[in-house]
Design a protein around this motif. Structure first.
Motif, PDB file in Angstrom:
ATOM      1  N   UNK A 185       0.817  -1.205   0.000  1.00 11.71           N
ATOM      2  CA  UNK A 185       0.000   0.000   0.000  1.00 11.71           C
ATOM      3  C   UNK A 185       0.851   1.255   0.000  1.00 11.71           C
ATOM      4  N   UNK A 186       1.946   1.224   0.745  1.00  9.65           N
ATOM      5  CA  UNK A 186       2.845   2.381   0.775  1.00  9.65           C
ATOM      6  C   UNK A 186       3.523   2.583  -0.573  1.00  9.65           C
ATOM      7  N   UNK A 187       3.911   1.473  -1.219  1.00 10.29           N
ATOM      8  CA  UNK A 187       4.531   1.567  -2.544  1.00 10.29           C
ATOM      9  C   UNK A 187       3.559   2.201  -3.539  1.00 10.29           C
ATOM     10  N   UNK A 188       2.324   1.739  -3.546  1.00 15.85           N
ATOM     11  CA  UNK A 188       1.326   2.275  -4.475  1.00 15.85           C
ATOM     12  C   UNK A 188       1.077   3.760  -4.223  1.00 15.85           C
ATOM     13  N   UNK A 189       0.824   4.127  -2.987  1.00 19.89           N
ATOM     14  CA  UNK A 189       0.486   5.532  -2.704  1.00 19.89           C
ATOM     15  C   UNK A 189       1.670   6.457  -2.963  1.00 19.89           C
ATOM     16  N   UNK A 190       2.893   5.993  -2.691  1.00 23.42           N
ATOM     17  CA  UNK A 190       4.073   6.803  -3.010  1.00 23.42           C
ATOM     18  C   UNK A 190       4.159   7.051  -4.508  1.00 23.42           C
ATOM     19  N   UNK A 191       3.869   6.029  -5.299  1.00 21.02           N
ATOM     20  CA  UNK A 191       3.951   6.159  -6.747  1.00 21.02           C
ATOM     21  C   UNK A 191       2.815   7.040  -7.285  1.00 21.02           C
ATOM     22  N   UNK A 192       1.632   6.936  -6.695  1.00 21.58           N
ATOM     23  CA  UNK A 192       0.537   7.820  -7.093  1.00 21.58           C
ATOM     24  C   UNK A 192       0.901   9.278  -6.828  1.00 21.58           C
ATOM     25  N   UNK A 223     -12.735   8.811 -12.146  1.00 20.48           N
ATOM     26  CA  UNK A 223     -11.913   7.787 -12.783  1.00 20.48           C
ATOM     27  C   UNK A 223     -11.410   6.804 -11.729  1.00 20.48           C
ATOM     28  N   UNK A 224     -10.971   5.637 -12.226  1.00 27.69           N
ATOM     29  CA  UNK A 224     -10.285   4.661 -11.378  1.00 27.69           C
ATOM     30  C   UNK A 224      -8.933   4.376 -12.026  1.00 27.69           C
ATOM     31  N   UNK A 225      -7.865   4.518 -11.244  1.00 28.44           N
ATOM     32  CA  UNK A 225      -6.520   4.220 -11.722  1.00 28.44           C
ATOM     33  C   UNK A 225      -6.111   2.853 -11.181  1.00 28.44           C
ATOM     34  N   UNK A 226      -5.727   1.952 -12.099  1.00 30.58           N
ATOM     35  CA  UNK A 226      -5.412   0.576 -11.729  1.00 30.58           C
ATOM     36  C   UNK A 226      -3.961   0.276 -12.101  1.00 30.58           C
ATOM     37  N   UNK A 227      -3.200  -0.272 -11.156  1.00 32.10           N
ATOM     38  CA  UNK A 227      -1.815  -0.615 -11.418  1.00 32.10           C
ATOM     39  C   UNK A 227      -1.448  -1.955 -10.803  1.00 32.10           C
ATOM     40  N   UNK A 228      -0.356  -2.543 -11.281  1.00 32.03           N
ATOM     41  CA  UNK A 228       0.156  -3.819 -10.768  1.00 32.03           C
ATOM     42  C   UNK A 228       1.539  -3.612 -10.169  1.00 32.03           C
ATOM     43  N   UNK A 229       1.781  -4.286  -9.052  1.00 36.28           N
ATOM     44  CA  UNK A 229       3.109  -4.252  -8.440  1.00 36.28           C
ATOM     45  C   UNK A 229       3.421  -5.630  -7.874  1.00 36.28           C
ATOM     46  N   UNK A 230       4.584  -6.167  -8.246  1.00 38.03           N
ATOM     47  CA  UNK A 230       5.048  -7.448  -7.731  1.00 38.03           C
ATOM     48  C   UNK A 230       6.189  -7.222  -6.749  1.00 38.03           C
ATOM     49  N   UNK A 231       6.215  -8.012  -5.698  1.00 42.50           N
ATOM     50  CA  UNK A 231       7.315  -7.926  -4.740  1.00 42.50           C
ATOM     51  C   UNK A 231       8.655  -8.258  -5.392  1.00 42.50           C
ATOM     52  N   UNK A 233       9.463  -7.134  -8.472  1.00 45.83           N
ATOM     53  CA  UNK A 233       9.806  -6.099  -9.453  1.00 45.83           C
ATOM     54  C   UNK A 233      11.179  -5.504  -9.145  1.00 45.83           C
ATOM     55  N   UNK A 234      11.900  -5.128 -10.211  1.00 43.33           N
ATOM     56  CA  UNK A 234      13.224  -4.530 -10.030  1.00 43.33           C
ATOM     57  C   UNK A 234      13.140  -3.111  -9.493  1.00 43.33           C
ATOM     58  N   UNK A 235      12.024  -2.432  -9.742  1.00 49.20           N
ATOM     59  CA  UNK A 235      11.864  -1.065  -9.245  1.00 49.20           C
ATOM     60  C   UNK A 235      10.422  -0.873  -8.797  1.00 49.20           C
ATOM     61  N   UNK A 236      10.121   0.337  -8.371  1.00 49.87           N
ATOM     62  CA  UNK A 236       8.784   0.620  -7.851  1.00 49.87           C
ATOM     63  C   UNK A 236       7.978   1.512  -8.777  1.00 49.87           C
ATOM     64  N   UNK A 237       8.403   1.622 -10.027  1.00 44.65           N
ATOM     65  CA  UNK A 237       7.627   2.384 -10.989  1.00 44.65           C
ATOM     66  C   UNK A 237       6.410   1.565 -11.421  1.00 44.65           C
ATOM     67  N   UNK A 238       5.245   2.191 -11.387  1.00 45.69           N
ATOM     68  CA  UNK A 238       3.993   1.503 -11.686  1.00 45.69           C
ATOM     69  C   UNK A 238       3.286   2.215 -12.822  1.00 45.69           C
TER      70      UNK A 238
END
Length: 340
Positions: A185-192, A223-231, A233-238
């Motif tokens: 959740x922190x990774x997603x919100x930081x990227x948003x 709108x709804x913004x949808x992204x994927x993140x895998x543990x 992943x080499x980086x945190x760009x979504x």
């Protein structure tokens, strides 16, 4: 979660509480009682299509009703087996029944679907969204411990330990997914924030079959913004997909009890589009048939709002799932889990 997992958890609970004293009765009754709440789907043919989603995981998953049922069924089991199984007390049967019944809603509430824990006091679904509806790691841990406990050559003294260890490991895994959820959740919100995407509400949930790949959904009202993140992943760009909710198409029908059920089930994560007969309402929070790996695909849960000549909702029709999932999509999905 799926019925196999629910039955496995109930069987392990039954075996751990009374099984080592009562043969296989504890495991059998634990599995039966843990799956009973999901039998609410048998009344679906009697319900209107939007009532079905409101009823599933509704009254049959209420902790208030299940506590009452647990005491009642535990008493009946003691009456049935009390004279046969030495060492199994009424308290044991009641404890087993209570835990087996309650395992269903408390496991379901960890998924993203939505569970009405406090029905009838609250008609709002609860979802912690920390574990997938189908998670093989959790299920196999329970099944292995149960197999060891029920294996004919297992020493009687080891039986309770097999299920206790299985419960400890599986519960520890659920706890780990909660910690992972906080990190993701922190990774997603930081990227948003980095991408300057404004939103009013955010949800993260694991993708199907694992707790490594996660789906993040940011609701900006329009709108709804949808992204994927895998543990992995080499980086945190979504890369977020922006989905227009087209909520203005739905506004004339807000207040209709059928529409309100759909919106409540989707927790506001939906998109609407026009059809020849009316409107297509697509729920986003349960997922899409392409696992969010392409720019567009049907969602898993879809309903058509059929309008009459006066523009009023005549019928809400559940749309069947389309068979768009093929081997290539599955391969791409697992590649994405691995961070590719």
């Amino acid at each position: 979660m799926d019925s196999i997992t629910q039955a496995a958890l109930g069987a392990v609970i039954g075996e751990a509480v009374v099984g080592h004293k009562a043969g296989k009765k504890g495991a059998i009754w634990g599995a039966v009682l843990a799956t009973i709440p999901d039998l609410d789907v048998v009344v679906n043919p009697l319900l209107e299509t939007t009532e079905q989603i409101a009823f599933h995981r509704g009254p049959s998953h209420s902790i208030f009703l299940l506590v009452i049922a647990g005491f009642g069924v535990g008493w009946l089991l003691d009456r049935r087996y009390g004279d046969c199984d030495a060492g199994v007390s009424r308290r044991d049967w009641v404890t087993m029944a209570l835990l087996a019944f309650l395992s269903q809603p408390f496991l379901d509430v960890l998924t993203s679907y939505g569970t009405y824990l406090f029905w009838p006091i609250s008609r709002n679904p609860h979802a912690f969204s920390s574990v997938s509806i189908i998670d093989p790691i959790y299920t196999f841990t329970l099944l292995i411990s149960l197999a060891v406990a029920l294996f004919p050559k297992t020493h009687p003294a080891w039986r309770p330990w097999a299920t206790r260890i299985g419960l400890a490991l599986s519960t520890g895994y659920l706890g780990l997914t909660m910690i992972v959820k906080l990190h993701v959740g922190q990774v997603f919100t930081d990227e948003l924030d980095r991408q300057s995407i404004t939103y009013e509400r955010f949800e993260e949930m694991p993708a199907i079959l694992n707790s490594v790949l996660w789906v993040g959904m940011a609701d900006s009202d329009d709108d709804v913004y949808v992204g994927l993140y895998s543990l992995l992943d080499d980086d945190r760009e979504i890369d977020f997909q922006r989905i227009d909710k087209n909520k203005e198409l739905l506004e004339p029908y807000r207040g209709d009890v059928r529409v309100e059920r759909l919106v409540r089930f989707s927790r506001g994560l939906y998109t609407v589009s026009p059809t020849d007969d009316g409107l297509l309402y697509e729920d986003l929070h349960v997922g899409r048939q392409d696992f969010w790996l392409s720019d567009d695909a049907p969602t898993i849960f879809r309903w058509e709002l059929v309008l009459d000549a006066d523009g009023q909702i005549e019928e809400v029709r559940r749309m069947p799932e389309r068979g768009d999932i093929n081997g290539d999509t599955v391969d791409r999905y697992f590649d994405r889990v691995l961070g590719e």
